[in-house]
Design an enzyme around this catalytic site. Structure first.
Site, short mmCIF file in Angstrom:
data_model
loop_
_atom_site.label_atom_id
_atom_site.label_comp_id
_atom_site.label_asym_id
_atom_site.label_seq_id
_atom_site.Cartn_x
_atom_site.Cartn_y
_atom_site.Cartn_z
N SER A 184 2.48 -5.95 9.57
CA SER A 184 1.97 -4.58 10.01
C SER A 184 0.66 -4.43 10.94
O SER A 184 -0.07 -3.53 11.26
CB SER A 184 1.74 -3.47 8.84
OG SER A 184 0.90 -3.84 8.05
N PHE B 192 1.64 8.14 11.24
CA PHE B 192 0.73 7.84 12.26
C PHE B 192 -0.35 6.84 11.49
O PHE B 192 0.10 5.70 11.10
CB PHE B 192 0.07 9.10 12.93
CG PHE B 192 0.96 9.55 13.87
CD1 PHE B 192 0.42 9.74 14.92
CD2 PHE B 192 2.38 9.77 13.69
CE1 PHE B 192 1.45 9.97 16.34
CE2 PHE B 192 3.36 10.17 14.83
CZ PHE B 192 2.77 10.30 16.08
N GLY C 101 1.83 -7.78 -0.87
CA GLY C 101 1.35 -6.94 -2.15
C GLY C 101 0.87 -7.32 -3.08
O GLY C 101 0.47 -8.65 -3.33
N TYR D 194 0.85 -1.14 0.04
CA TYR D 194 0.02 0.05 0.17
C TYR D 194 0.89 1.37 -0.10
O TYR D 194 0.76 1.94 -0.94
CB TYR D 194 -1.15 0.01 1.12
CG TYR D 194 -1.55 1.32 1.47
CD1 TYR D 194 -2.38 1.91 0.30
CD2 TYR D 194 -1.81 1.69 2.75
CE1 TYR D 194 -2.96 3.02 0.73
CE2 TYR D 194 -2.35 3.00 3.01
CZ TYR D 194 -3.19 3.56 2.03
OH TYR D 194 -3.79 4.72 1.98
N TYR E 242 4.81 -5.47 17.35
CA TYR E 242 4.68 -4.70 16.02
C TYR E 242 5.49 -3.30 16.31
O TYR E 242 6.62 -3.02 15.64
CB TYR E 242 3.54 -4.24 15.48
CG TYR E 242 3.47 -3.29 14.45
CD1 TYR E 242 4.14 -3.66 13.21
CD2 TYR E 242 3.07 -2.19 14.70
CE1 TYR E 242 4.34 -2.60 12.00
CE2 TYR E 242 3.13 -0.93 13.50
CZ TYR E 242 3.68 -1.38 12.43
OH TYR E 242 3.81 -0.50 11.17
#
Length: 328
Positions: free
Chosen positions: A78, A170, A37, A12, A142
């Site tokens: 993530s 963020f 991906g 992304y 993480y």
């Protein structure tokens, strides 16, 4: 024209940085194992290599084919919730593989390294905008795994002179305004596309995880920064790396609660958003909002998509044009 390697460039955020580099006239090589991906996210103008960063033989062969003006590193796991269930997976996939990439860059004489870090380093940092001096206190494996890579980069500079930019985003949000790239996670975990898909009746009603946080409306507050603004920041820091390593928080400086995101989607789409309250998720801090003042002062960077509705508009356009993501 410069030449860059982008790891995780089919993902992304990585795919949007690839677009920004190409738009700026650079040569780009994308390395991605396509675990999360999408091959279709890589523009035809970029060279694509399907490989895994854990394969050091392949990695060293790629880096030996220089020269390289820098490496952008986005390849990582993530999901905060997943990291709370399998912490060692995240330590190995993010920290361990990151160490191998940094070491390979040193061996091949690469001088600049831009790292996709995270606001998850700060844990429950309170209710004020977070600057770079805020104490590090990851609330999840993480976040811890990303901080370990930051520390490795510190020592890589101090001992070997590898200059790096650790960019702590963020909440990355939005889609390329030209419709060339967008969010396509399997499963989708980002709030804005989940809200939009609930409004479009493509998924069941949304569940808000926690409505009793110490925030104005009881739901988590996040700083949403448009992914194209993120991409511009990644280019803006490059000249600084000719002299020094840097660490910056990237956000807009303004937070939006989960309920405010629902309201924004309703305004932009004209649709009702069905949702229900659910329990809190482990590892979710109540409030994460950036202070991007240092990045702005050092580079002149400013977010172009500062209003949340503008971000939502780009996501809604992408979801309409690509109802099945990159397979549409």
């Amino acid at each position: 024209m410069a030449r860059f390697l982008v790891t995780g460039g089919a993902g992304y955020v990585g795919s949007h940085i690839v677009l920004a580099l190409l738009d700026d006239g650079h040569e780009v090589v994308v390395l991605d194992n396509l675990r999360t991906g999408h091959r279709a996210a890589v523009p035809a103008q970029a060279t694509f290599i399907q490989a895994d960063l854990a394969d050091l033989e392949s990695l060293n062969a790629i880096l030996a084919n220089g020269p390289w003006d820098g490496v952008y590193h986005f390849a990582a796991l993530s999901l905060v919730g997943e990291s709370m269930q399998d912490p060692m997976l995240y330590m190995a996939a993010n920290a361990g593989i990151g160490f191998g990439l940094i070491d390979a860059c040193i061996k091949h004489g690469i001088k600049r390294f831009v790292f996709s870090s995270t606001a998850a380093l700060f844990g429950t940092a309170g209710s004020a905008p977070i600057d770079e001096d805020t104490p590090i206190n990851p609330a999840s494996p993480y976040g811890e795994s990303k901080y370990m890579v930051e520390r490795a980069l510190y020592w890589a500079d101090r001992i070997h002179g590898l200059k790096s930019a650790c960019l702590r985003y963020f909440n990355a949000a939005g889609s390329d305004p030209q419709g060339r790239a967008g969010e396509d996670h399997q499963p989708e975990t980002h709030l804005i596309p989940l809200v939009i898909d609930a409004a479009l009746k493509r998924r069941p009603p949304l569940t808000l995880f926690g409505t009793d946080y110490p925030t104005p409306d009881g739901t988590c507050v996040r700083d949403y920064v448009h992914v194209s603004d993120l991409a511009r920041a990644h280019l803006a820091v490059l000249p600084l790396l000719n002299e020094r390593s840097v660490t910056f928080n990237i956000g807009t400086g303004r937070g939006h609660s989960n309920r405010e995101i629902i309201d924004s989607v309703a305004r932009v789409t004209g649709l009702d958003v069905p949702w229900a309250a659910g329990p809190r998720r482990p590892g979710d801090p109540p409030y994460l909002v950036a202070s991007p003042a240092r990045l702005m002062a050092a580079t002149g960077w400013q977010p172009e998509f500062a209003h949340i509705d503008k971000i939502v508009e780009t996501v809604f356009a992408w979801r309409n044009q690509h109802p099945h993501g990159y397979s549409s």
